[in-house]
Design a protein around this motif. Structure first.
Motif, PDB file in Angstrom:
ATOM      1  N   PHE A   1      33.337  48.643  46.770  1.00 30.63           N
ATOM      2  CA  PHE A   1      32.776  49.525  45.590  1.00 30.63           C
ATOM      3  C   PHE A   1      34.273  50.149  45.427  1.00 30.63           C
ATOM      4  O   PHE A   1      34.600  51.229  45.184  1.00 30.63           O
ATOM      5  CB  PHE A   1      32.097  50.593  46.144  1.00 30.63           C
ATOM      6  N   SER A   2      35.248  49.196  45.136  1.00 33.15           N
ATOM      7  CA  SER A   2      36.690  49.645  44.718  1.00 33.15           C
ATOM      8  C   SER A   2      37.191  48.217  44.016  1.00 33.15           C
ATOM      9  O   SER A   2      36.753  47.070  44.119  1.00 33.15           O
ATOM     10  CB  SER A   2      37.505  49.872  45.716  1.00 33.15           C
ATOM     11  N   VAL A   3      38.021  48.432  43.077  1.00 26.72           N
ATOM     12  CA  VAL A   3      38.812  47.318  42.202  1.00 26.72           C
ATOM     13  C   VAL A   3      40.353  47.680  42.279  1.00 26.72           C
ATOM     14  O   VAL A   3      40.696  48.849  41.963  1.00 26.72           O
ATOM     15  CB  VAL A   3      38.403  47.496  40.855  1.00 26.72           C
ATOM     16  N   GLU A   4      40.965  46.431  42.368  1.00 27.38           N
ATOM     17  CA  GLU A   4      42.393  46.699  42.382  1.00 27.38           C
ATOM     18  C   GLU A   4      43.050  46.047  41.352  1.00 27.38           C
ATOM     19  O   GLU A   4      42.644  44.813  40.956  1.00 27.38           O
ATOM     20  CB  GLU A   4      43.202  46.280  43.753  1.00 27.38           C
ATOM     21  N   LEU A  19      47.172  49.747  40.009  1.00 21.22           N
ATOM     22  CA  LEU A  19      46.054  50.851  39.955  1.00 21.22           C
ATOM     23  C   LEU A  19      44.933  50.200  40.994  1.00 21.22           C
ATOM     24  O   LEU A  19      44.625  49.195  41.227  1.00 21.22           O
ATOM     25  CB  LEU A  19      45.415  50.771  38.558  1.00 21.22           C
ATOM     26  N   TYR A  20      44.565  51.441  41.525  1.00 26.30           N
ATOM     27  CA  TYR A  20      43.188  51.293  42.595  1.00 26.30           C
ATOM     28  C   TYR A  20      42.290  51.912  42.188  1.00 26.30           C
ATOM     29  O   TYR A  20      42.275  53.323  42.001  1.00 26.30           O
ATOM     30  CB  TYR A  20      43.869  51.351  43.873  1.00 26.30           C
ATOM     31  N   PHE A  21      41.090  51.739  41.885  1.00 26.09           N
ATOM     32  CA  PHE A  21      39.919  52.584  41.426  1.00 26.09           C
ATOM     33  C   PHE A  21      38.756  52.364  42.491  1.00 26.09           C
ATOM     34  O   PHE A  21      38.283  51.354  43.058  1.00 26.09           O
ATOM     35  CB  PHE A  21      39.646  51.916  40.157  1.00 26.09           C
ATOM     36  N   ASP A  22      38.254  53.570  43.135  1.00 21.16           N
ATOM     37  CA  ASP A  22      37.380  53.728  44.131  1.00 21.16           C
ATOM     38  C   ASP A  22      36.329  54.421  43.747  1.00 21.16           C
ATOM     39  O   ASP A  22      36.224  55.602  43.044  1.00 21.16           O
ATOM     40  CB  ASP A  22      38.243  54.568  45.203  1.00 21.16           C
ATOM     41  N   TYR A  23      35.176  53.734  43.550  1.00 16.92           N
ATOM     42  CA  TYR A  23      33.621  54.145  43.247  1.00 16.92           C
ATOM     43  C   TYR A  23      32.883  54.111  44.179  1.00 16.92           C
ATOM     44  O   TYR A  23      31.644  54.350  44.167  1.00 16.92           O
ATOM     45  CB  TYR A  23      33.463  53.648  41.996  1.00 16.92           C
ATOM     46  N   SER A  24      33.302  54.310  45.584  1.00 10.30           N
ATOM     47  CA  SER A  24      32.533  54.398  46.491  1.00 10.30           C
ATOM     48  C   SER A  24      31.656  55.590  46.841  1.00 10.30           C
ATOM     49  O   SER A  24      30.585  55.562  47.384  1.00 10.30           O
ATOM     50  CB  SER A  24      33.201  54.075  47.968  1.00 10.30           C
ATOM     51  N   ASN A  76      36.095  43.803  37.894  1.00 13.13           N
ATOM     52  CA  ASN A  76      36.704  44.248  36.688  1.00 13.13           C
ATOM     53  C   ASN A  76      37.081  45.730  36.479  1.00 13.13           C
ATOM     54  O   ASN A  76      35.825  46.318  36.330  1.00 13.13           O
ATOM     55  CB  ASN A  76      36.148  43.421  35.678  1.00 13.13           C
ATOM     56  N   MET A  77      38.169  46.057  36.456  1.00 14.49           N
ATOM     57  CA  MET A  77      38.374  47.645  36.565  1.00 14.49           C
ATOM     58  C   MET A  77      37.583  48.375  35.382  1.00 14.49           C
ATOM     59  O   MET A  77      37.042  49.152  35.410  1.00 14.49           O
ATOM     60  CB  MET A  77      39.864  48.168  36.919  1.00 14.49           C
ATOM     61  N   PRO A  78      38.008  48.062  34.206  1.00 13.54           N
ATOM     62  CA  PRO A  78      37.477  48.574  32.938  1.00 13.54           C
ATOM     63  C   PRO A  78      35.853  48.441  32.819  1.00 13.54           C
ATOM     64  O   PRO A  78      35.127  49.480  32.741  1.00 13.54           O
ATOM     65  CB  PRO A  78      37.965  47.743  31.796  1.00 13.54           C
ATOM     66  N   VAL A  79      35.328  47.410  33.397  1.00 12.31           N
ATOM     67  CA  VAL A  79      33.812  46.990  33.586  1.00 12.31           C
ATOM     68  C   VAL A  79      33.420  48.107  34.519  1.00 12.31           C
ATOM     69  O   VAL A  79      32.367  48.623  34.247  1.00 12.31           O
ATOM     70  CB  VAL A  79      33.691  45.698  33.743  1.00 12.31           C
ATOM     71  N   ALA A  80      34.106  48.383  35.788  1.00 10.45           N
ATOM     72  CA  ALA A  80      33.574  49.143  36.805  1.00 10.45           C
ATOM     73  C   ALA A  80      33.669  50.647  36.369  1.00 10.45           C
ATOM     74  O   ALA A  80      32.505  51.228  36.496  1.00 10.45           O
ATOM     75  CB  ALA A  80      34.441  48.979  38.151  1.00 10.45           C
ATOM     76  N   LEU A  81      34.717  50.872  35.656  1.00  9.35           N
ATOM     77  CA  LEU A  81      34.550  52.339  35.139  1.00  9.35           C
ATOM     78  C   LEU A  81      33.468  52.546  34.161  1.00  9.35           C
ATOM     79  O   LEU A  81      32.890  53.689  34.111  1.00  9.35           O
ATOM     80  CB  LEU A  81      35.935  52.522  34.171  1.00  9.35           C
ATOM     81  N   ALA A  82      33.164  51.518  33.476  1.00 13.22           N
ATOM     82  CA  ALA A  82      32.130  51.685  32.201  1.00 13.22           C
ATOM     83  C   ALA A  82      30.816  51.695  33.008  1.00 13.22           C
ATOM     84  O   ALA A  82      29.954  52.420  32.642  1.00 13.22           O
ATOM     85  CB  ALA A  82      32.361  50.584  31.108  1.00 13.22           C
TER      86      ALA A  82
END
Ligand code: F6P
Length: 535
Positions: free
Chosen positions: A30-33, A37-42, A296-302
């Motif tokens: 549950f993270s994307v790099e 940038l590193y996006f953690d949505y765990s 995909n980071m923008p997709v994960a954020l969305a």
């Protein structure tokens, strides 16, 4: 797909997010790099099945096809019959981009060079004001012609080695007066930034700034430049063509900081660092176009956004940069997200059957901790929190401050996740000597429900490249959310009615203006304001 997600929510609503960490790989899955940038949505209540359903939703809603349409110059802004190609402004070493059969890239790159050559001349003193070298630049614009640069200039302060840059946006004369009071007109350059060159606030401020300069400078127009798509209007204002930086209608106002609207940023940090900012945006474009939906980071954020707002029903989301220099990021994102997706009608003009566009708000940490975090931790409503933090600050001599900042950021997201249960609170109060009813009441005050979702966007250090990545990331998030919800994220009809009414009201607030045609509620306030003004 929506029904499936709603039933998954029903099942998971009371589940503790902490239980999801039984999977030792959760932080990896549950993270994307993406580049820096590193996006953690765990720390959200999204499990593997929910994630698959969300990705399937993006798939069913044709995110990939619409993304291809956007990047290839199709007119996906249907209501204004325009292409959406702010990505072309940062397509530094990409291929051609066609609008109506014409490659727009030669023009984009030529304008970038025009900006660079002007910025260099101002920065090295070849372009002067009546009093010599330009020491200060004032950007006059509002909305998309203000918020991007006004956010980016302080964000990139460690890279600023050009003239000081100031911003005037509000029609409130206080904004103009307080800003100009600190400046010398003979060494000030004014940029009038307005896509349409008709926006009331900007035109009024530009005229007043012109009058201010005229008091000390024989030829004020010589110290004005314009940034606009409306060449006839800039000429009518008296700004010579060589200092007009143009762009096209396929760049939306709130997506425009990558081109001439970013001139104030370039003047502050120089063309090379500005190009690094563009490269960061371009890197995010590449990632967005090439990474699979599941990584995909923008997709994960969305998808996290859709899960929290549309499915869980959380009405707002807080953007919490642990980075003082991103102080204007929440304001910038309010326009980007809420002007883009704050709508009730689909692309086809049909009323939507669900709410769209959460309220976006926030403030840098740690300041917010001493203000509204009380509600975030113990309020009845859940506010999904989006933390941003760098591993390093720019102030190596103040590294201890940055470590404290980082520790606070991570502590807040952990506190939201774990909370504190009643038994722990009771033990705490008992240890302090409380007993009986007093112990119970005091323990209750110290309970934190926890299980409150948050995400963390982490980077090494806030550089122009990283800022470019972050802004492009949020732009694409808006696009993905808008596509899934079936709305046009690129128009803004909702700002028009107020503008029309303000025009209608303008004569009424004049000394002898009549209130006869006004709504009685408005007429009452106009009469009262006039009485107070004259008292
Ligand atoms: O009022 C909203 C708006 O139209 C924004 O979309 C835009 O960014 C802003 O006004 C400024 O418009 P302009 O650049 O044309 O002055």
């Amino acid at each position: 797909m929506w029904d499936k997600l709603r039933s998954l929510h029903e099942v998971s609503a009371d589940r503790a997010i902490t239980t999801l960490f039984d999977d030792a790989m959760r932080s990896d899955v549950f993270s994307v790099e993406a580049d820096d940038l590193y996006f953690d949505y765990s720390k959200t209540n999204i499990d593997a099945e929910t994630l698959s359903a969300l990705i399937a939703l993006a798939d069913v809603k044709n995110v990939e096809a619409r993304r291809a349409a956007m990047f290839s110059g199709e007119k996906i802004n249907e209501t204004e019959d325009r292409a959406v190609l702010h990505t072309a402004l940062r397509n530094l070493d990409g291929g051609p981009v066609f609008v109506d059969g014409e490659d727009v890239m030669p023009g984009v790159l030529q304008t970038l060079e025009q900006m660079a050559s002007f910025a260099n001349a101002v920065r090295d003193g070849r372009f002067t004001g009546a009093g010599g070298k330009i020491t200060d630049v004032v950007n006059i614009g509002i909305g998309g012609s203000d918020l991007g640069p006004a956010m980016a200039v302080p964000s990139l302060a460690p890279f600023a080695d050009g003239p000081r840059v100031h911003f005037i946006s509000n029609v409130d004369g206080a904004d103009l007066a307080d800003t100009l009071a600190t400046l010398d007109p003979t060494t000030t350059l004014v940029l009038v930034a307005s896509k349409t060159f008709t926006t009331m606030e900007t035109m009024m401020n530009a005229q007043s700034a012109f009058n201010w300069m005229k008091q000390k400078v024989a030829d004020p127009a010589a110290q004005f430049a314009a940034i606009s798509t409306a060449m006839a209007e800039t000429a009518a204002f008296g700004i010579p063509a060589e200092r007009v930086f143009g762009f096209s209608d396929w760049v939306g106002g709130r997506y425009s900081m990558w081109g001439p609207i970013g001139l104030s940023i370039m003047l502050a940090i120089g063309p090379d660092d500005f190009k690094d900012f563009l490269r960061g945006g371009q890197a995010m474009d590449r990632h967005f176009c090439e990474a699979p939906l599941a990584n995909n980071m923008p997709v994960a954020l969305a998808l996290v956004g859709i899960w929290h707002h549309q499915i869980c029903g959380f009405g707002t989301r807080a953007v919490l940069p642990y980075e003082q220099r991103l102080v204007r990021l929440p304001a910038y994102l309010q326009q980007l997200e809420m002007e883009s997706n704050g709508k009730s009608v689909s692309i086809e003009g049909k009323e939507l059957d669900q709410t769209v566009g959460p309220i976006v708000w926030g403030e840098p940490g740690t300041n917010g901790q001493h203000a509204f975090y009380q509600l975030i931790h113990q309020g009845k409503q859940i506010v999904p929190c989006e933390f941003l933090v760098g591993a390093q600050g720019h102030e190596s001599e103040l590294a201890a401050h940055h470590k404290a900042l980082l520790a606070n950021c991570l502590a807040q997201s952990e506190a939201l996740l774990l909370g504190r249960d009643l038994d722990t609170a009771r033990s705490m109060m008992a240890a302090k000597g409380f007993e009986g009813a007093a112990l119970e009441a005091n323990a209750m005050q110290r309970v934190f429900s926890g299980n409150r979702p948050s995400t963390t966007l982490m980077y090494k250090k806030l550089t122009p490249f990283v800022l470019g990545q972050i802004i492009a990331l949020y732009e694409h998030r808006v696009f993905v959310e808008g596509t899934i919800l079936g709305i046009n994220s690129y128009d803004q009809w909702g700002v028009e009615l107020g503008k029309e009414l303000a025009q209608k009201l303008a004569p009424a607030v004049e000394e002898n203006g009549s209130t006869a045609d006004l709504h009685p509620a408005t007429a009452n306030l106009v009469t009262r304001a006039k009485a107070l003004r004259d008292a």
